[in-house]
Design an enzyme around this catalytic site. Structure first.
Site, PDB file in Angstrom:
ATOM      1  N   GLU A 127       0.845  -1.185   0.000  1.00 10.62           N
ATOM      2  CA  GLU A 127       0.000   0.000   0.000  1.00 10.62           C
ATOM      3  C   GLU A 127       0.893   1.252   0.000  1.00 10.62           C
ATOM      4  O   GLU A 127       1.849   1.311   0.775  1.00 10.62           O
ATOM      5  CB  GLU A 127      -0.909   0.038   1.233  1.00 10.62           C
ATOM      6  CG  GLU A 127      -1.918   1.161   1.145  1.00 10.62           C
ATOM      7  CD  GLU A 127      -2.887   1.205   2.332  1.00 10.62           C
ATOM      8  OE1 GLU A 127      -2.823   0.332   3.204  1.00 10.62           O
ATOM      9  OE2 GLU A 127      -3.699   2.142   2.345  1.00 10.62           O
ATOM     10  N   MET A 269       0.640  -2.949   8.700  1.00 14.30           N
ATOM     11  CA  MET A 269      -0.107  -3.044   7.444  1.00 14.30           C
ATOM     12  C   MET A 269      -1.057  -4.232   7.480  1.00 14.30           C
ATOM     13  O   MET A 269      -0.675  -5.337   7.860  1.00 14.30           O
ATOM     14  CB  MET A 269       0.894  -3.160   6.282  1.00 14.30           C
ATOM     15  CG  MET A 269       0.259  -3.323   4.930  1.00 14.30           C
ATOM     16  SD  MET A 269      -0.718  -1.855   4.464  1.00 14.30           S
ATOM     17  CE  MET A 269      -1.962  -2.631   3.440  1.00 14.30           C
ATOM     18  N   GLU A 270      -2.273  -3.977   7.011  1.00 12.58           N
ATOM     19  CA  GLU A 270      -3.382  -4.915   7.176  1.00 12.58           C
ATOM     20  C   GLU A 270      -3.503  -5.969   6.081  1.00 12.58           C
ATOM     21  O   GLU A 270      -4.610  -6.440   5.813  1.00 12.58           O
ATOM     22  CB  GLU A 270      -4.684  -4.114   7.250  1.00 12.58           C
ATOM     23  CG  GLU A 270      -5.123  -3.439   5.917  1.00 12.58           C
ATOM     24  CD  GLU A 270      -4.726  -1.971   5.783  1.00 12.58           C
ATOM     25  OE1 GLU A 270      -3.754  -1.558   6.434  1.00 12.58           O
ATOM     26  OE2 GLU A 270      -5.389  -1.249   5.014  1.00 12.58           O
ATOM     27  N   GLU A 304      -5.382  -2.835  12.712  1.00 15.50           N
ATOM     28  CA  GLU A 304      -5.084  -3.654  11.529  1.00 15.50           C
ATOM     29  C   GLU A 304      -6.070  -4.810  11.426  1.00 15.50           C
ATOM     30  O   GLU A 304      -6.527  -5.161  10.343  1.00 15.50           O
ATOM     31  CB  GLU A 304      -3.648  -4.183  11.569  1.00 15.50           C
ATOM     32  CG  GLU A 304      -2.567  -3.119  11.743  1.00 15.50           C
ATOM     33  CD  GLU A 304      -2.655  -1.944  10.784  1.00 15.50           C
ATOM     34  OE1 GLU A 304      -3.186  -2.120   9.671  1.00 15.50           O
ATOM     35  OE2 GLU A 304      -2.227  -0.829  11.153  1.00 15.50           O
ATOM     36  N   GLU A 326      -9.659   4.316   6.400  1.00 19.38           N
ATOM     37  CA  GLU A 326      -8.807   4.734   7.523  1.00 19.38           C
ATOM     38  C   GLU A 326      -9.588   5.488   8.598  1.00 19.38           C
ATOM     39  O   GLU A 326      -9.429   5.220   9.787  1.00 19.38           O
ATOM     40  CB  GLU A 326      -7.616   5.554   7.027  1.00 19.38           C
ATOM     41  CG  GLU A 326      -6.643   4.765   6.144  1.00 19.38           C
ATOM     42  CD  GLU A 326      -6.109   3.487   6.789  1.00 19.38           C
ATOM     43  OE1 GLU A 326      -6.253   3.307   8.013  1.00 19.38           O
ATOM     44  OE2 GLU A 326      -5.551   2.649   6.055  1.00 19.38           O
TER      45      GLU A 326
HETATM   46  N1  B3K Z   1      -2.957   1.000   5.685  1.00 19.86           N
HETATM   47  C1  B3K Z   1      -1.648   1.113   6.254  1.00 19.86           C
HETATM   48  C2  B3K Z   1      -0.930   2.354   5.870  1.00 19.86           C
HETATM   49  C3  B3K Z   1      -0.214   2.270   4.592  1.00 19.86           C
HETATM   50  C4  B3K Z   1       0.662   3.475   4.370  1.00 19.86           C
HETATM   51  C5  B3K Z   1       1.260   3.448   3.028  1.00 19.86           C
HETATM   52  N2  B3K Z   1       2.186   4.538   2.808  1.00 19.86           N
HETATM   53  C6  B3K Z   1      -1.680   1.008   7.736  1.00 19.86           C
HETATM   54  C7  B3K Z   1      -2.953   1.383   8.374  1.00 19.86           C
HETATM   55  O1  B3K Z   1      -3.442   2.476   8.283  1.00 19.86           O
HETATM   56  O2  B3K Z   1      -3.556   0.527   8.952  1.00 19.86           O
HETATM   57 ZN    ZN Z   2      -5.412   1.814   8.762  1.00 15.30          ZN
END
Ligand code: B3K
Ligand code: ZN
Length: 879
Positions: A127, A269-270, A304, A326
């Site tokens: 991501e 990261m999920e 996550e 988010e």
């Molecule tokens: N979704 C990821 C964040 C990714 C960041 C990429 N630069 C972690 C989170 O928000 O859960």
């Molecule tokens: Zn997140």
């Protein structure tokens, strides 16, 4: 690195993908010098579009193409086009299969995006757009595909081979290698792909879902960390249960894995079924991790995990919708943490963070709406606005709809969109359909940037026994948005009688009164709320529990604030009254060093003695507004003056309340010595109060207090107490004790990267003179590495964000230093470089000479050759 002007991507230009990828079959051959990635993509023309066949453009960066075939026929070089960003070819049928082989070099990937090596292991971060650094693909979240992944590697070095989903086959290969194949039954966008290969140990547990499904839980770590897994595992199980109970969401695979890695750009990261975590956000034991770390781990593990539904099962159509997953997921993890710990304290911590950092972002050149309209580099949009303000927006929906309708809305959202890539509008629509409430005007929160302002005035009419609150809303202009329309703002209020009790509230036109807090819904630019049958002039308690992310102004007298601090039934507003008093006291000291602060200090004394007040709340009330928050209270902030006034206030509190604080410190420390360490909320609260008291007491540097502090540092059995004592010593003038403690700490924890991060940051973040020299020395330390994001954050980040008096030296040396680091880091890791640039982007908030000196360094960066799009975008916007 930039080879041409980066392209602006716009929400208004969104188009559905021309092609879909139904199946993705990946094979990774991992070696020390390179990796080969074979991808077989089973594709079709998007059936929602007409049937002509446009060219196919696959995203790909830094890939070396070895082979390309269409429907099993190898293509010659004149049958496709390659650019640094794309592979283009012309399909000749609606359904087809593409086979490609690319060569990549994970061991040289310092950007930590795509496939890279951390320590001795291979891992991934995809991501937002990292997958295109692994293979040619339609790397966009609305292309969802079923993945199978085979990895092969040397068996001795990489005994563990993991990817998303379930393990379906594995075996031995020639030359000491082995392989494993994983299959993920759920369609997913490429950003949720992950693989890990390494020499890892694992802690295993089980979880039975409400419907009786058995799930294996595994936490993989380097062998040396195997004793730091329990808290992460407990947090995972609690999150799984909570999401079932609160949102009706069950886990859907047979296995859920977490892997801890040391080199990671953010927290975690999920990835579907295979979360990858920064070790600092999942590993803990009492001897090495503080209570704050314990709580951060609990909330990140939950965050996550919650993404499995809010993000993975229902994902984003495009990256403009990032807050869809988010903001909602942060809201969910906040609810979870509030349920696990003290609700009022959780709210206070979150609001302090929001107001200090997100409000600053929203007031500066990087301000953008919760759903942005354009970007150059999506990595720059993982912001406080997307996350924290996004969560506040969901929280307001929850407040407006109430618990029950909100749950119906989220159920409808998940049922309606399971397996889809959707938009923020779809989320709102589900909330609206389930509740029957019209959210059309509310939606402006997604498109308008800037922190709204509420100016509230009151008037009491004793004859008619009517109390009126007049509310005016406005919102400052932000880049590209000069004019703003009124928002829907839930304003929770209470009215206190002369004894500090909540009055019954009855608005004109209502037949009945209600007791306690009620939510006024502000929708107009100007609105008056009329309360009837009010027998005495009340003291209003406004924006209780911080019911909306706004700046509220009401002309409270000091007496009224002291009264609210003492009596408000809303814990948040008690704290808020104390914060407002503290800001006034600091401003008074800035104007006159002899200003009379007795009202505030006396009120704090009463807080310390109040036996009915929760100690967690006491600790929060005693924590003065941070320097960063204070800076935001000025249009032209003088950092040195703010720092001096704040320290002067702390010293006066310490001197005047010494006896009360010392008694309370000693009794809390005594309990800490007697009972076994526990991360439960009441123990955390006691230690926090103990350590807040110690930090005041140490300002006096009285011998008995210094002795107690050294004793706590040397003999406490947990990092929370030890680190708090170390912080006091580091910020004191006691050279001998300080050096002894730092050296002992370093000897004891030299091989523990997480603890060393703390050791670095407590020194780099210290406000004592000579900060820049200290930081330069720390960067020479053998355990420092500019390639490791945690070290960059704990040294360079701590200096620029915490050691404000040093960073903002009038000669501009702090800024020049930061600019040098950014330029160096940009060549290695553009995402990190753009992140540590944030403090400079706030240049307009500061008084001269800082303001011009900051701007000068931004211009210097702007003029450098070959900036990454990440740094290019931030620098250009902020100038
Ligand atoms: N979704 C990821 C964040 C990714 C960041 C990429 N630069 C972690 C989170 O928000 O859960
Ligand atoms: Zn997140």
């Amino acid at each position: 690195m930039r080879t041409e002007q980066p392209q602006m991507i716009r929400l208004s230009a969104y188009q559905q993908p021309d092609y879909l990828i139904n199946e993705t079959h990946l094979t990774f051959e991992l070696y020390e010098e390179y990796a080969l990635v074979h991808a077989q993509l089973v594709m079709q023309r998007n059936p929602a579009l007409d049937t002509n066949l446009p060219p196919l453009h696959l995203d790909g960066q830094e890939l070396s193409l070895q082979r390309l075939a269409l429907n099993d026929r190898e293509l010659s070089a004149d049958e496709y086009q390659l650019s640094p960003y794309q592979l283009s070819l012309q399909p000749d049928s609606e359904a087809f299969v593409i086979d490609s082989t690319v060569r990549i070099e994970p061991q040289n990937n310092t950007a930590l995006e795509g496939l890279y090596k951390s320590g001795g292991m291979f891992c991934t971060q995809c991501e937002a757009e990292g997958f295109r650094k692994i293979t040619y693909y339609l790397d966009r979240p609305d292309v969802m595909s079923r993945f199978t992944t085979t990895l092969s590697a040397d068996k001795n070095r990489y005994p563990v081979l993991l990817s998303n989903g379930n393990l379906i086959a594995s075996g031995q290969a020639e030359e000491g290698r082995h392989w494993a194949t994983w299959e993920d039954p759920f369609k997913k966008p490429a950003y949720l792909f992950a693989l890990v290969a390494g020499d890892l140990w694992c802690v295993e547990d089980r979880f039975t879902t409400l419907s009786g499904r058995e799930v294996t839980l595994q936490l993989y770590v380097e062998p040396k960390n195997i004793d730091k897994c329990q808290h992460g595992m407990d947090s995972l199980k609690k999150s799984m249960r909570w999401d079932e109970e609160k949102y009706g969401r069950e886990y859907d695979l047979d296995i859920f894995m977490i892997v801890a890695v040391d080199d990671f750009n953010m927290g975690a990261m999920e990835n579907k079924g295979l979360n990858i975590f920064n070790s600092s956000c999942v590993l803990a034991k009492p001897e090495t991790a503080t209570d704050a770390t314990y709580q951060r781990i609990e909330s990140i593990v939950a965050h996550e995990y919650f993404h499995n539904w809010s993000g993975n099962r229902v994902t984003c159509r495009d990256w403009f919708q990032l807050s869809l997953k988010e903001g909602f997921t942060v809201f969910r993890d906040i609810q979870f943490s509030a349920d696990m710990n003290s609700k009022a304290v959780k709210r206070i911590e979150d609001v302090a963070y929001l107001r200090t950092h997100q409000f600053a972002e929203d007031a500066g050149p990087m301000a953008h709406p919760v759903r942005p309209e354009e970007y150059l580099e999506i990595s720059n949009f993982y912001t406080l606005t997307i996350y924290e303000k996004g969560a506040e927006v969901v929280r307001m929906i929850h407040t407006l709809l109430g618990e029950k309708a909100f749950r119906q809305g989220s159920d409808l959202y998940f049922a309606r969109h399971d397996g889809q890539a959707v938009t923020c509008d779809d989320f709102i629509q589900a909330m609206q359909d389930a509740s029957g409430q019209d959210l059309t005007q509310f939606k402006r929160w997604y498109s308008q940037a800037g922190t709204p302002v509420l100016n509230v005035t009151d008037h009491y009419d004793p004859q008619q026994q009517v109390y009126r609150l007049k509310v005016k809303q406005s919102c400052p202009a932000t880049p590209g948005q000069p004019d703003k329309a009124p928002l829907v703002i839930p304003l929770a209020v209470g009215l206190l009688d002369a004894k500090g009790r909540d009055l019954p509230l009855q608005l004109a036109g209502e037949t009945q009164a209600s007791i306690g807090t009620r939510v006024l819904v502000v929708t107009e630019a100007e609105q008056t709320f009329e309360f009837i049958k009010v027998t005495d002039a009340p003291v209003p308690s406004l924006l209780r529990d911080f019911s909306a992310p706004v700046n509220l102004f009401f002309a409270y007298s000091t007496e009224q604030l002291v009264f609210l601090l003492k009596h408000d039934s809303d814990g948040f507003n008690r704290w808020e009254a104390g914060q407002q008093l503290a800001v006034r006291a600091i401003k008074a000291l800035m104007a006159d060093a002899k200003a009379d602060l007795s009202a505030f200090i006396h009120a704090l004394g009463a807080v310390a003695q109040d036996p009915t007040l929760d100690v967690a709340l006491k600790a929060e009330i005693f924590s003065l507004p941070s320097e960063s928050y204070l800076i935001e209270q000025f249009t032209q902030a003088d950092v040195q003056a703010i720092h001096q006034a704040r320290e002067a206030l702390r010293l006066q509190i310490a001197v005047q309340l010494k006896d009360a604080l010392w008694t309370r410190y000693q009794s809390a420390r005594h309990i800490s010595q007697e009972v076994e360490y526990s991360a439960q909320a009441d123990h955390v609260a006691r230690r926090r109060w103990q350590n807040v008291a110690l930090s005041y007491l140490m300002l006096t540097e009285l011998p008995e207090i210094v002795l107690a502090c050294v004793d706590q540092f040397e003999h406490a059995d947990n990092m929370t107490e030890r680190f708090a004592a170390l912080t006091c010593l580091v910020n004191s003038s006691l050279c001998y004790e300080k050096q002894q403690a730092l050296a002992a700490f370093e000897r004891e924890f030299a091989d523990d990267a997480q603890v060393m991060d703390q050791w670095f940051s407590v020194q780099a973040g210290s406000f004592l003179k000579g900060g820049l020299g200290r930081v330069k020395t720390l960067m020479q330390h053998p355990k420092f590495s500019i390639k490791n994001p945690n070290k960059v954050r704990s040294v360079i980040g701590a200096f620029a964000n915490q050691s404000l008096v040093n960073f903002h030296q009038a000669d501009g040396s702090g800024y020049a230093f930061l600019a040098e680091q950014i330029l160096q880091l940009d060549r290695l890791n553009p995402q990190m470089a753009a992140r540590i640039l944030a403090p400079l982007t706030r240049w307009q908030r500061f008084a001269e000479p800082q303001r011009s000196a900051m701007k000068k360094q931004l211009q210097r960066i702007q003029q450098a050759e070959q900036l990454s799009p990440d740094v290019y975008e931030v620098v250009n916007k902020s100038l």
